[in-house]
Design a protein around this motif. Sequence first.
Motif, mmCIF file in Angstrom:
data_model
loop_
_atom_site.group_PDB
_atom_site.id
_atom_site.type_symbol
_atom_site.label_atom_id
_atom_site.label_comp_id
_atom_site.label_asym_id
_atom_site.label_seq_id
_atom_site.Cartn_x
_atom_site.Cartn_y
_atom_site.Cartn_z
ATOM 1 N N LEU A 183 0.833 -1.202 0.000
ATOM 2 C CA LEU A 183 0.000 0.000 0.000
ATOM 3 C C LEU A 183 0.869 1.255 0.000
ATOM 4 C CD1 LEU A 183 -3.053 0.571 0.163
ATOM 5 C CD2 LEU A 183 -2.755 0.942 2.593
ATOM 6 N N HIS A 184 1.926 1.218 0.805
ATOM 7 C CA HIS A 184 2.799 2.382 0.877
ATOM 8 C C HIS A 184 3.541 2.611 -0.424
ATOM 9 C CE1 HIS A 184 3.178 3.875 5.164
ATOM 10 N NE2 HIS A 184 2.121 3.106 5.136
ATOM 11 N N THR A 185 3.953 1.514 -1.073
ATOM 12 C CA THR A 185 4.652 1.666 -2.337
ATOM 13 C C THR A 185 3.721 2.276 -3.380
ATOM 14 O OG1 THR A 185 5.652 -0.425 -1.727
ATOM 15 C CG2 THR A 185 6.222 0.461 -3.857
ATOM 16 N N LEU A 186 2.461 1.873 -3.296
ATOM 17 C CA LEU A 186 1.472 2.331 -4.266
ATOM 18 C C LEU A 186 1.057 3.775 -3.998
ATOM 19 C CD1 LEU A 186 0.343 0.446 -6.412
ATOM 20 C CD2 LEU A 186 -1.700 0.180 -5.022
ATOM 21 N N ALA A 187 0.781 4.066 -2.736
ATOM 22 C CA ALA A 187 0.105 5.323 -2.430
ATOM 23 C C ALA A 187 0.948 6.272 -1.596
ATOM 24 C CB ALA A 187 -1.198 5.021 -1.687
ATOM 25 N N GLY A 188 2.157 5.897 -1.258
ATOM 26 C CA GLY A 188 2.918 6.721 -0.334
ATOM 27 C C GLY A 188 2.345 6.548 1.058
ATOM 28 N N SER A 189 2.858 7.321 1.998
ATOM 29 C CA SER A 189 2.362 7.142 3.362
ATOM 30 C C SER A 189 1.262 8.157 3.632
ATOM 31 C CB SER A 189 3.492 7.329 4.364
ATOM 32 O OG SER A 189 3.763 8.688 4.517
ATOM 33 N N PHE A 190 0.291 7.718 4.409
ATOM 34 C CA PHE A 190 -0.779 8.641 4.763
ATOM 35 C C PHE A 190 -1.343 8.231 6.109
ATOM 36 C CE2 PHE A 190 -2.345 5.211 2.203
ATOM 37 C CZ PHE A 190 -3.482 4.782 2.862
ATOM 38 N N ASP A 191 -1.999 9.162 6.767
ATOM 39 C CA ASP A 191 -2.546 8.886 8.088
ATOM 40 C C ASP A 191 -3.945 8.304 7.967
ATOM 41 O OD1 ASP A 191 -0.277 9.816 9.107
ATOM 42 O OD2 ASP A 191 -1.071 11.727 9.830
ATOM 43 N N PHE A 192 -4.418 7.747 9.070
ATOM 44 C CA PHE A 192 -5.806 7.307 9.118
ATOM 45 C C PHE A 192 -6.714 8.505 8.858
ATOM 46 C CE2 PHE A 192 -4.687 3.667 12.176
ATOM 47 C CZ PHE A 192 -4.606 2.780 11.127
ATOM 48 N N GLY B 307 21.820 -14.576 3.383
ATOM 49 C CA GLY B 307 21.041 -14.650 2.149
ATOM 50 C C GLY B 307 20.178 -13.406 1.944
ATOM 51 N N PHE B 308 19.612 -12.900 3.041
ATOM 52 C CA PHE B 308 18.796 -11.690 2.929
ATOM 53 C C PHE B 308 19.609 -10.533 2.337
ATOM 54 C CE2 PHE B 308 16.103 -13.706 6.196
ATOM 55 C CZ PHE B 308 14.867 -13.460 5.640
ATOM 56 N N LEU B 309 20.882 -10.473 2.758
ATOM 57 C CA LEU B 309 21.705 -9.359 2.283
ATOM 58 C C LEU B 309 21.912 -9.444 0.777
ATOM 59 C CD1 LEU B 309 24.391 -9.257 5.101
ATOM 60 C CD2 LEU B 309 22.153 -8.203 5.007
ATOM 61 N N LEU B 310 22.000 -10.670 0.265
ATOM 62 C CA LEU B 310 22.279 -10.807 -1.166
ATOM 63 C C LEU B 310 21.101 -10.354 -2.029
ATOM 64 C CD1 LEU B 310 24.225 -14.164 -1.228
ATOM 65 C CD2 LEU B 310 25.087 -11.846 -1.097
ATOM 66 N N LEU B 311 19.912 -10.267 -1.414
ATOM 67 C CA LEU B 311 18.758 -9.786 -2.192
ATOM 68 C C LEU B 311 18.953 -8.341 -2.626
ATOM 69 C CD1 LEU B 311 15.679 -11.240 -0.301
ATOM 70 C CD2 LEU B 311 16.956 -12.179 -2.193
ATOM 71 N N LEU B 312 19.869 -7.674 -1.947
ATOM 72 C CA LEU B 312 20.176 -6.299 -2.325
ATOM 73 C C LEU B 312 20.544 -6.195 -3.806
ATOM 74 C CD1 LEU B 312 20.816 -3.410 -1.422
ATOM 75 C CD2 LEU B 312 23.065 -4.190 -0.764
ATOM 76 N N PHE B 313 21.306 -7.178 -4.311
ATOM 77 C CA PHE B 313 21.836 -7.051 -5.666
ATOM 78 C C PHE B 313 20.745 -6.977 -6.726
ATOM 79 C CE2 PHE B 313 25.262 -8.463 -3.064
ATOM 80 C CZ PHE B 313 26.341 -7.744 -3.530
ATOM 81 N N PRO B 314 19.802 -7.937 -6.755
ATOM 82 C CA PRO B 314 18.753 -7.801 -7.771
ATOM 83 C C PRO B 314 17.880 -6.566 -7.536
ATOM 84 C CG PRO B 314 18.277 -9.623 -6.301
ATOM 85 C CD PRO B 314 19.674 -9.208 -6.023
ATOM 86 N N LEU B 315 17.707 -6.182 -6.285
ATOM 87 C CA LEU B 315 16.778 -5.085 -6.027
ATOM 88 C C LEU B 315 17.319 -3.735 -6.493
ATOM 89 C CD1 LEU B 315 15.274 -6.055 -2.568
ATOM 90 C CD2 LEU B 315 14.255 -6.235 -4.817
ATOM 91 N N TRP B 327 15.840 2.852 -1.316
ATOM 92 C CA TRP B 327 15.221 1.973 -0.313
ATOM 93 C C TRP B 327 16.000 0.669 -0.201
ATOM 94 C CZ3 TRP B 327 9.537 2.276 -2.510
ATOM 95 C CH2 TRP B 327 9.031 3.555 -2.249
ATOM 96 N N ALA B 328 16.326 0.106 -1.367
ATOM 97 C CA ALA B 328 17.002 -1.189 -1.346
ATOM 98 C C ALA B 328 18.375 -1.073 -0.698
ATOM 99 C CB ALA B 328 17.118 -1.735 -2.762
ATOM 100 N N ALA B 405 11.229 -4.293 -3.412
ATOM 101 C CA ALA B 405 10.813 -5.403 -4.267
ATOM 102 C C ALA B 405 9.495 -5.067 -4.956
ATOM 103 C CB ALA B 405 10.674 -6.680 -3.441
ATOM 104 N N ILE B 406 8.557 -4.507 -4.204
ATOM 105 C CA ILE B 406 7.262 -4.186 -4.795
ATOM 106 C C ILE B 406 7.401 -3.010 -5.757
ATOM 107 C CG2 ILE B 406 4.910 -3.432 -4.312
ATOM 108 C CD1 ILE B 406 5.280 -4.814 -1.534
ATOM 109 N N GLY B 407 8.154 -1.998 -5.314
ATOM 110 C CA GLY B 407 8.290 -0.791 -6.125
ATOM 111 C C GLY B 407 8.959 -1.060 -7.468
ATOM 112 N N SER B 408 9.977 -1.942 -7.465
ATOM 113 C CA SER B 408 10.687 -2.188 -8.715
ATOM 114 C C SER B 408 10.005 -3.276 -9.537
ATOM 115 C CB SER B 408 12.137 -2.582 -8.421
ATOM 116 O OG SER B 408 12.165 -3.788 -7.690
ATOM 117 N N GLY B 409 8.868 -3.747 -9.056
ATOM 118 C CA GLY B 409 8.123 -4.741 -9.817
ATOM 119 C C GLY B 409 8.705 -6.135 -9.736
#
Lengths: 498, 489
Positions: A183-192, B307-315, B327-328, B405-409
């Motif tokens: 949700l945050h990635t989509l809409a940014g942050s917002f308050d209730f 392993g979590f740290l290595l996720l940095l590379f693709p992100l 962010w990444a 991850a979500i932001g970069s699709g």
Amino acid sequence: MNTGLLPILIVATSFLAGVAIFLLREDQKQVRSVINIAAAGTKLILVGLIFYGVTTHGYTFEARYHVMLGFDFVLRVDQISLLFVTLSSVLWFATTLYAIGYLEGSPNRRRFFGFFSMCVTASVGIALAGNLITFFIFYEFLTLATYPLVVHRGTENSLRAGRTYLIYTLTGGTALFVGIAWLHTLAGSFDFGQIETLSLLVAEHETEVGVLFFLLIGALGVKAALVPLHGWLPVAMVAPAPVSALLHAVAVVKAGAFGIMRVVYDVYGVELAHGQGLLQPLAIVAAITILYGSVRALAQDDLKRRLAYSTVSQLAYITLGVALAGPLAAVGSLVHLVHQGLMKITLFFCAGNIAETLDLHRVSELNGIGRRMPLTMGAFTVAALAMIGFPPLAGFISKWYLGLGGVAAGEPWIVAVLVISTLLNAGYFLPIIYASWFRKPDSLDPPLQPRKGLEASWLLLAPTLFTAALAVAVGLLANSPYSPLELAHEIARQLYPE
Amino acid sequence: MMSWLIFLPAAGFVALLAFPRTGPLVAPLISLGSLLLTLRLTFKVLTEGPAETLLGGGLVEVSFRCDGLSAILLLATAVIFAAVSVYNLSLTIHTRNRDGRNSSSSTRSWPLALLLLSALNGIYLSTHLVSIFMFVEIMGAAAVLSAAFSRRQRSAAAAMRYFFTRLPGSLAFLLGCVLLLGAEGSLNLARLGETLQPSPLSALACALILLGVLVKAALFPLHSWLPPAHSGATAPLSALLSGAVVKAPFYLAIRFWLDLFPAISTVAAAQAIGALGALGILWGAIQALRQEHLKLLIAHSTVSQMGFLLLLFPLVTGGGNGEWVLWAWTGGIYQAVAHALAKAAMLLAAGIVLYSIGTDRLNDLRGMASRLPMTSFTLALASVTLIGLPPSGGFIGKWLLLKAAIGSGQWWWVPVLALGGLLTAGYSFKLIACAFHPREGVPDLKPPPKTMEVAALTLALIALLIGLRVEEATFLIGPEVPTETEVMP
């Protein structure tokens, strides 16, 4: 006037009390009790101040801490949080007294009361959270703080219950985490309350917004014990009675229900959620949960288990009211948030009294117990009748508004659900009431005979009678100013402007 | 100031070789001094930007540079070393009181710790591939010796395995450097970053260097040396190894990725590293779940967390350009620092368990919650960071990685992050449930020194509290992130 100090203090009182208790030695019983009661009392006074400020002067209370871009930690008091925070602090006070009496002489009390305070910190934080991420912080904190309470006895059984509890809640928590990040990635942050954010987004991302809704509600539904995610709740009742009381009345299950309320009212907004057709499925799930919980409750012989299934059912009333878009249903839902807490905590207190004083745990063992423990069973009877919906007690008010709301929202089948559920409620509560007052005790053992003096420790009795009295008062005085019903009306007026 | 960070511990190491008995006096002082120096350096970087010193030119030029990325890792290292020193000092005093002399393992651990500190600081500050190689090898030697010095026979075998897995890594690194030197005529990172052109040769060289570094960061499937080596070492040294030391190769990998490797930082390579990271997360966590010993559980958890740290590379590669790149980066660094602190805290706590209970078999830890409350609390608190629950540093790390991850699709990393967190919760609560398990017939418990318990708890608390101040870290990392990542198709 705007001051952020009060919300911070309200959260801090129980947190600091918890830390102080951890630093004490196990045998410093007196100091611990003083800290417990002083903190609960202080919180009550602070909440009173906020209540006064919000209702009579319309003050806003907000504290904001900027963690990083797109991540603010916000504590804020609005009408809905006022309702919940008042409930938690009043019931915390009662439960603290009760727990002191209940655990008298048992081991590891430092740990118990330390985590107990943390648990209250978390639920107050949930009440005051001003945005999703702050809500999530306290929501997860609640999971961690309640785990040691659930496994407190350390028996094989309670450890297994703790594991089940964690598997459910942590999975739900992870789903919530993903949902919020999305949700945050989509809409940014917002308050209730800034519901326009998503309304603007929906044209472009209609599917995502819909999927997200069910991800968030599904995640919250774990703690709110929506069928089929309710499995942990009946298991977790192995915890000591004060913990079950708090868990079922204000802490964990309420956190889930309150979260659902926040997502629908303050993240999506009723208009958007309703317009996208997201609420109808939720209403159906809630209705199924109501019936399922009641049916399962009928078959339980263990008293606490029966109460736990009853919670599954009663909690879904809140969700149902949220899902039926309309002011009357909203009133029913909001008022039930408070009423269910009062009634259910009384019932668990009573179950605890019986278990602690007479070591009876099963419904079938309760014949004639009313003569031995008249006050406890009196409170139980009142709370059970209120649950069934006996007018003019608390539960009646909730069901009345939910029924009206169902009709107003064009979903008259809701009335049928309510009627069936009421019959089922009667089916699992009335036999207990009947057996305890009118049946003869199974044995003539002295413990089951009436005796002079108090039937149980006053620390156990006083909170029980107090919450039972509240359950009566909120029904009888429902129309007086500052009653939960009046607050609920006020909130509904803001949610659904004419 | 930067050269002092390297020379001071090195001088301490030499001094301790000559006068081993002064260890408990000299080493904690140097660790503390190093912490103060690092704090000053970080403050300077925060206010004035990256700092540089040139010590001498010539064939092997010696120059040091400290930017935000280095500063953060230096600081984490210094904090861990300071806490471990306090812990080790307390341990030394208490074991001496009982036996009337220092135990051999504590005498040996002091110079090794100083050598590790010097090498780590060197790695974080060096700007030249040759000096980096040198410091990596010093660090490796010290690490292998750390794993070897234990009373148990198993440790020697573990150390040999450690040594032989590191060796090919070092050779690959060296070969890569030689190829680069031949092609470009320089091994200065900044200069190479400017001149390096994509070609099969440079790609091969970079791949060799990266592989050499990642083996030392326990890249799956080349991770199997780590658990026995880290669990075999004594508590203070294992905390240094699993907390601080494994972060150095990770740092080098992202430093090279950032400054040196536009030639091979293709999307495919990044995804491959990420995939290996994901496998490492799952494999390490499943192995951790199966362990019956506390230290082995913690060591397997290190494999998973790396392993979590290595996720940095693709992100950071291949999702286009957006705010998620920052962010990444921030998330990856946060994850690294939070893990470093929490893991060191856990291993120190495990040391207390061994000291007090005499064994670290999970079944023997039953009832620990009431018998060693502070240590149990430390373990629980550190677990909170590892799982990534709010408000810990690990939470910030996971939150940012998830958003990236979500932001970069790249949604396929979302279930990896979620499942990894849940598995972490699984093995953490296995441990915590043991602590809550009641126990009949409690055997004698040696009460642990309070200072040791406080040192471990402090690290766990810092790991938790860094989640509250993210702005400074973002500010430090921000300028290092390329605004325009050049990516080969």
